[in-house]
Write an enzyme that holds these catalytic residues in place. Structure first.
Site, PDB file in Angstrom:
ATOM      1  N   LYS A 118       0.811  -1.216   0.000  1.00  0.00           N
ATOM      2  CA  LYS A 118       0.000   0.000   0.000  1.00  0.00           C
ATOM      3  C   LYS A 118       0.849   1.273   0.000  1.00  0.00           C
ATOM      4  O   LYS A 118       0.479   2.269  -0.611  1.00  0.00           O
ATOM      5  CB  LYS A 118      -0.938  -0.001   1.208  1.00  0.00           C
ATOM      6  N   LYS A 201      -7.299 -10.396  -8.014  1.00  0.00           N
ATOM      7  CA  LYS A 201      -8.411 -10.412  -7.077  1.00  0.00           C
ATOM      8  C   LYS A 201      -9.488  -9.421  -7.498  1.00  0.00           C
ATOM      9  O   LYS A 201      -9.179  -8.326  -7.983  1.00  0.00           O
ATOM     10  CB  LYS A 201      -7.901 -10.060  -5.676  1.00  0.00           C
ATOM     11  N   LYS A 204     -12.727  -3.263  -5.944  1.00  0.00           N
ATOM     12  CA  LYS A 204     -13.479  -2.043  -6.282  1.00  0.00           C
ATOM     13  C   LYS A 204     -12.602  -1.028  -6.994  1.00  0.00           C
ATOM     14  O   LYS A 204     -13.099  -0.117  -7.653  1.00  0.00           O
ATOM     15  CB  LYS A 204     -14.062  -1.422  -5.021  1.00  0.00           C
TER      16      LYS A 204
END
Length: 342
Positions: A118, A201, A204
């Site tokens: 991240k 995966k 969104k």
């Protein structure tokens, strides 16, 4: 206190980041409902404190938190059977997280692959919260003395850290106070992949809306996305081994199995030898039957946000009957002077 004396209790949470999709439902929400129906106390959380490790628009965060709660309920979680909370209404989460910041070691945190993913190359500009949030995740779990946590594969490393923190606390203070929580990774679709790329995966954040089925999609949209899902030209195999080098086929079979409460082997025994032109309509029909009622109920709840807020407030009151005594005992073990009546 021996380890076997801990009351069986399940905790899990989802970050309210908006746009709930099929991966959230099959990988988490549906499994939460399964746990609710077992003889075990269950707490499910909208982890809004985790969300702010990166900047959030306040209006969007409120909407996403309420939408997530609506998704929990629409998927079958009963706020009378389970405790539903948003994390920030239960202050013991953050208070115990500070304790665990002092228990966890820097080296443990630096090994967390999610922070590396991240933060990327600009890690020095990432928030301290993003670096330290695995300690908050451990506090989320252990402030309830949770014995089991249903998680996806991508959270397994954080559960291992939770176990390390509990073990070190117990060792440092010579107690058997925190349970060594068990991760629970089960089911055919614990990791749902993109409809456009079976190696990635479902997310969104994917720029293609066709890559996912949103919980807000109507029946026609769901069916259309499944019809257009990426596949290969071969017929479906009759055994699971035949899916190993076919990621898109494996993903669609996993989704069907999870939604229909079947094993992959049982699904393939039925559809083996069929072409995708025959299987996709079966999957679309099943997906619409399972997902449309969830979409309808989420929409109803989002039009009655006072109902959602009351459920979360009541959930926090119930949660604190568990968390407050555990935090007080933690402080007592560590030598903090408690308040007295004056």
């Amino acid at each position: 206190m021996s380890e076997t004396s801990f009351t069986p209790r399940v905790f899990s949470g989802i970050q309210p980041s908006g746009n709930l999709h099929l991966g959230n439902y099959l990988g988490a929400l549906k499994r939460f409902v399964d746990w609710q129906d077992r003889d075990v106390e269950s707490i499910f959380c909208m982890v809004d404190l985790h969300a702010i490790t990166v900047w959030q628009d306040p209006t969007d965060l409120k909407k996403s938190t309420r939408e997530l709660c609506a998704g929990f309920i629409a998927s079958g979680l009963d706020p009378e059977k389970s405790i539903l909370i948003n994390q920030s209404q239960v202050p013991e989460h953050a208070q115990l997280a500070w304790v665990f910041n002092c228990i966890a070691r820097m080296g443990w945190m630096q090994r967390m692959t999610q922070f590396k993913d991240k933060a990327g190359k600009n890690a020095q500009n990432a928030s301290l919260g993003l670096f330290a949030y695995p300690a908050l995740m451990a506090a989320d779990i252990l402030t309830y003395h949770a014995t089991h946590v249903p998680v996806g594969e991508d959270q397994k490393q954080h559960l291992e850290l939770t176990r390390d923190i509990a073990t070190k606390f117990n060792h440092d203070y010579g107690v058997d106070f925190f349970p060594i929580t068990e991760p629970v990774i089960e089911g055919a679709a614990t990791r749902v992949m993109s409809l456009r790329d079976g190696s990635k995966k479902m997310s969104k954040s994917d720029p293609s809306d066709a890559s996912r089925i949103n919980l807000t999609d109507d029946a026609d949209t769901i069916a259309k996305k499944i019809r257009k899902a990426k596949t290969d030209p071969e017929a479906l195999p009759s055994e699971a081994a035949g899916l190993e080098e076919r990621p898109e086929a494996r993903n669609l079979i996993n989704i069907y199995a999870a939604m229909n409460n079947q094993s992959v082997e049982d699904v393939l025994a039925d559809v083996g030898g069929r072409q995708f032109s025959e299987f996709k309509p079966m999957l679309a029909e099943l997906a619409v039957a399972k997902m449309s009622p969830i979409t309808t109920e989420m929409a109803r709840l989002m039009e009655n946000q006072d109902e959602i807020d009351k459920i979360l407030t009541r959930g926090s009151e119930r949660a604190r009957t568990i968390t407050a005594p555990i935090l007080r005992k933690t402080y007592e073990i560590m030598g903090m002077v408690p308040p007295v009546e004056v």
